[in-house]
Design a protein around this motif. Structure first.
Motif, PDB file in Angstrom:
ATOM      1  N   GLU A 257      49.958 -55.526  50.204  1.00  0.00           N
ATOM      2  CA  GLU A 257      50.293 -54.176  49.728  1.00  0.00           C
ATOM      3  C   GLU A 257      50.957 -54.224  48.359  1.00  0.00           C
ATOM      4  O   GLU A 257      50.687 -53.381  47.501  1.00  0.00           O
ATOM      5  CB  GLU A 257      51.194 -53.477  50.744  1.00  0.00           C
ATOM      6  N   ARG A 258      51.832 -55.193  48.152  1.00  0.00           N
ATOM      7  CA  ARG A 258      52.519 -55.314  46.861  1.00  0.00           C
ATOM      8  C   ARG A 258      51.535 -55.630  45.740  1.00  0.00           C
ATOM      9  O   ARG A 258      51.623 -55.090  44.645  1.00  0.00           O
ATOM     10  CB  ARG A 258      53.606 -56.385  46.941  1.00  0.00           C
ATOM     11  N   LEU A 259      50.576 -56.513  46.021  1.00  0.00           N
ATOM     12  CA  LEU A 259      49.583 -56.876  45.012  1.00  0.00           C
ATOM     13  C   LEU A 259      48.495 -55.814  44.868  1.00  0.00           C
ATOM     14  O   LEU A 259      47.843 -55.743  43.831  1.00  0.00           O
ATOM     15  CB  LEU A 259      48.938 -58.222  45.362  1.00  0.00           C
ATOM     16  N   GLY A 260      48.287 -55.026  45.915  1.00  0.00           N
ATOM     17  CA  GLY A 260      47.261 -53.996  45.879  1.00  0.00           C
ATOM     18  C   GLY A 260      45.859 -54.563  45.828  1.00  0.00           C
ATOM     19  O   GLY A 260      45.004 -54.045  45.107  1.00  0.00           O
ATOM     20  N   VAL A 261      45.607 -55.622  46.577  1.00  0.00           N
ATOM     21  CA  VAL A 261      44.295 -56.260  46.574  1.00  0.00           C
ATOM     22  C   VAL A 261      43.629 -56.080  47.931  1.00  0.00           C
ATOM     23  O   VAL A 261      44.276 -55.737  48.916  1.00  0.00           O
ATOM     24  CB  VAL A 261      44.404 -57.769  46.257  1.00  0.00           C
ATOM     25  N   SER A 262      42.326 -56.306  47.944  1.00  0.00           N
ATOM     26  CA  SER A 262      41.588 -56.284  49.205  1.00  0.00           C
ATOM     27  C   SER A 262      40.377 -57.191  49.047  1.00  0.00           C
ATOM     28  O   SER A 262      39.988 -57.553  47.940  1.00  0.00           O
ATOM     29  CB  SER A 262      41.154 -54.860  49.557  1.00  0.00           C
ATOM     30  N   GLY A 263      39.790 -57.549  50.159  1.00  0.00           N
ATOM     31  CA  GLY A 263      38.621 -58.424  50.128  1.00  0.00           C
ATOM     32  C   GLY A 263      39.015 -59.881  50.175  1.00  0.00           C
ATOM     33  O   GLY A 263      40.096 -60.279  49.752  1.00  0.00           O
ATOM     34  N   VAL A 264      38.114 -60.674  50.684  1.00  0.00           N
ATOM     35  CA  VAL A 264      38.377 -62.099  50.873  1.00  0.00           C
ATOM     36  C   VAL A 264      38.505 -62.838  49.537  1.00  0.00           C
ATOM     37  O   VAL A 264      39.149 -63.878  49.462  1.00  0.00           O
ATOM     38  CB  VAL A 264      37.270 -62.725  51.754  1.00  0.00           C
ATOM     39  N   LYS A 265      37.971 -62.282  48.479  1.00  0.00           N
ATOM     40  CA  LYS A 265      38.058 -62.928  47.169  1.00  0.00           C
ATOM     41  C   LYS A 265      39.500 -62.996  46.656  1.00  0.00           C
ATOM     42  O   LYS A 265      39.808 -63.813  45.806  1.00  0.00           O
ATOM     43  CB  LYS A 265      37.181 -62.212  46.154  1.00  0.00           C
ATOM     44  N   ALA A 266      40.368 -62.147  47.171  1.00  0.00           N
ATOM     45  CA  ALA A 266      41.767 -62.129  46.736  1.00  0.00           C
ATOM     46  C   ALA A 266      42.626 -63.105  47.535  1.00  0.00           C
ATOM     47  O   ALA A 266      43.845 -63.130  47.374  1.00  0.00           O
ATOM     48  CB  ALA A 266      42.325 -60.724  46.867  1.00  0.00           C
ATOM     49  N   MET A 267      41.997 -63.919  48.353  1.00  0.00           N
ATOM     50  CA  MET A 267      42.732 -64.842  49.226  1.00  0.00           C
ATOM     51  C   MET A 267      43.633 -65.793  48.439  1.00  0.00           C
ATOM     52  O   MET A 267      44.782 -66.027  48.818  1.00  0.00           O
ATOM     53  CB  MET A 267      41.718 -65.636  50.050  1.00  0.00           C
TER      54      MET A 267
ATOM     55  N   ALA B 110      45.870 -65.603  58.865  1.00  0.00           N
ATOM     56  CA  ALA B 110      46.411 -64.243  58.826  1.00  0.00           C
ATOM     57  C   ALA B 110      45.956 -63.511  57.571  1.00  0.00           C
ATOM     58  O   ALA B 110      45.590 -62.326  57.626  1.00  0.00           O
ATOM     59  CB  ALA B 110      47.937 -64.279  58.906  1.00  0.00           C
ATOM     60  N   ALA B 111      45.959 -64.202  56.440  1.00  0.00           N
ATOM     61  CA  ALA B 111      45.522 -63.582  55.180  1.00  0.00           C
ATOM     62  C   ALA B 111      44.046 -63.213  55.258  1.00  0.00           C
ATOM     63  O   ALA B 111      43.651 -62.108  54.835  1.00  0.00           O
ATOM     64  CB  ALA B 111      45.789 -64.523  54.016  1.00  0.00           C
ATOM     65  N   LYS B 112      43.239 -64.079  55.805  1.00  0.00           N
ATOM     66  CA  LYS B 112      41.800 -63.803  55.918  1.00  0.00           C
ATOM     67  C   LYS B 112      41.561 -62.600  56.842  1.00  0.00           C
ATOM     68  O   LYS B 112      40.738 -61.735  56.539  1.00  0.00           O
ATOM     69  CB  LYS B 112      41.074 -65.034  56.467  1.00  0.00           C
ATOM     70  N   ARG B 113      42.299 -62.544  57.936  1.00  0.00           N
ATOM     71  CA  ARG B 113      42.161 -61.445  58.882  1.00  0.00           C
ATOM     72  C   ARG B 113      42.573 -60.116  58.239  1.00  0.00           C
ATOM     73  O   ARG B 113      41.878 -59.111  58.363  1.00  0.00           O
ATOM     74  CB  ARG B 113      43.007 -61.744  60.125  1.00  0.00           C
ATOM     75  N   ILE B 114      43.686 -60.130  57.507  1.00  0.00           N
ATOM     76  CA  ILE B 114      44.191 -58.889  56.898  1.00  0.00           C
ATOM     77  C   ILE B 114      43.303 -58.460  55.731  1.00  0.00           C
ATOM     78  O   ILE B 114      43.017 -57.267  55.563  1.00  0.00           O
ATOM     79  CB  ILE B 114      45.657 -59.077  56.448  1.00  0.00           C
ATOM     80  N   LEU B 115      42.860 -59.398  54.924  1.00  0.00           N
ATOM     81  CA  LEU B 115      42.009 -59.054  53.781  1.00  0.00           C
ATOM     82  C   LEU B 115      40.613 -58.624  54.233  1.00  0.00           C
ATOM     83  O   LEU B 115      39.932 -57.881  53.526  1.00  0.00           O
ATOM     84  CB  LEU B 115      41.908 -60.230  52.812  1.00  0.00           C
ATOM     85  N   GLY B 116      40.199 -59.056  55.406  1.00  0.00           N
ATOM     86  CA  GLY B 116      38.886 -58.710  55.915  1.00  0.00           C
ATOM     87  C   GLY B 116      38.851 -57.325  56.562  1.00  0.00           C
ATOM     88  O   GLY B 116      37.784 -56.801  56.855  1.00  0.00           O
ATOM     89  N   GLU B 117      40.015 -56.743  56.803  1.00  0.00           N
ATOM     90  CA  GLU B 117      40.077 -55.418  57.465  1.00  0.00           C
ATOM     91  C   GLU B 117      39.588 -54.336  56.550  1.00  0.00           C
ATOM     92  O   GLU B 117      39.667 -54.314  55.393  1.00  0.00           O
ATOM     93  CB  GLU B 117      41.511 -55.109  57.900  1.00  0.00           C
TER      94      GLU B 117
END
Length: 177
Positions: free
Chosen positions: A138-148, A170-177
């Motif tokens: 949320e702080r970075l404002g990113v989404s998608g697996v590329k931002a891993m 956890a990061a992969k799961r959250i970014l994949g949502e």
């Protein structure tokens, strides 16, 4: 009169300074060395073997040309990573022993895991890891697996607090949502 006040007050000041400076910084490596001596004196064979093995792994990581530049025995994060690796190896052995019907060997490996867990700092729960990863996303404002990669850099969870694999999952799961 001034000299008596100075004489009375000075030792107390020295004691306060001595206490502040003498607070030892106890690393995992130093705890392992101290506990090795205690285990040897108490003739605890299994604990002695486990601790000697960990100290050997630490020395190997320190001398290995591939890891020598990044590994420090005084870094709790580095030593905790080695302990986590040793625990993972033992858990794999436990699974193989139970599949093979060797409960006695699985029990011995489980005792070694319990000994090694004593030296790890308190581990973050899955909920805490997920919460911190969500805050970072949320702080970075990113989404998608590329931002891993960016999330993993910024999350700030030490390898001593949680294995990187759990944080990455956890990061992969959250970014994949």
């Amino acid at each position: 009169m001034f000299s008596s006040i100075q004489r009375i007050g000075l030792p107390a000041a020295r004691q306060a300074v001595r206490r502040w400076y003498s607070m030892p910084v106890v690393t995992i490596n130093l705890r392992l060395k101290a506990d090795l001596k205690l285990a040897m004196r108490a003739k605890e064979k299994q604990r002695t073997t486990v601790i000697k093995g960990m100290l050997s792994d630490i020395l190997y990581a320190e001398k290995n040309p591939q890891t020598a530049s990044t590994f420090s025995r005084d870094s709790d994060a580095d030593v905790a990573t080695l302990i986590q690796r040793a625990i993972k190896q033992r858990q794999d052995s436990i699974k193989q022993y139970t599949d093979g019907g060797r409960a006695d060997l699985a029990a011995a490996e489980q005792q070694e895991v319990e000994i090694l867990n004593l030296y790890l700092p308190e581990q973050l729960s899955d909920q805490d890891i997920e919460r911190r990863v969500r805050e970072t996303v949320e702080r970075l404002g990113v989404s998608g697996v590329k931002a891993m990669g960016a999330v993993m850099k910024e999350v700030g969870i030490s390898p001593a607090e949680a294995p990187k694999s759990k944080v990455a999952a956890a990061a992969k799961r959250i970014l994949g949502e």
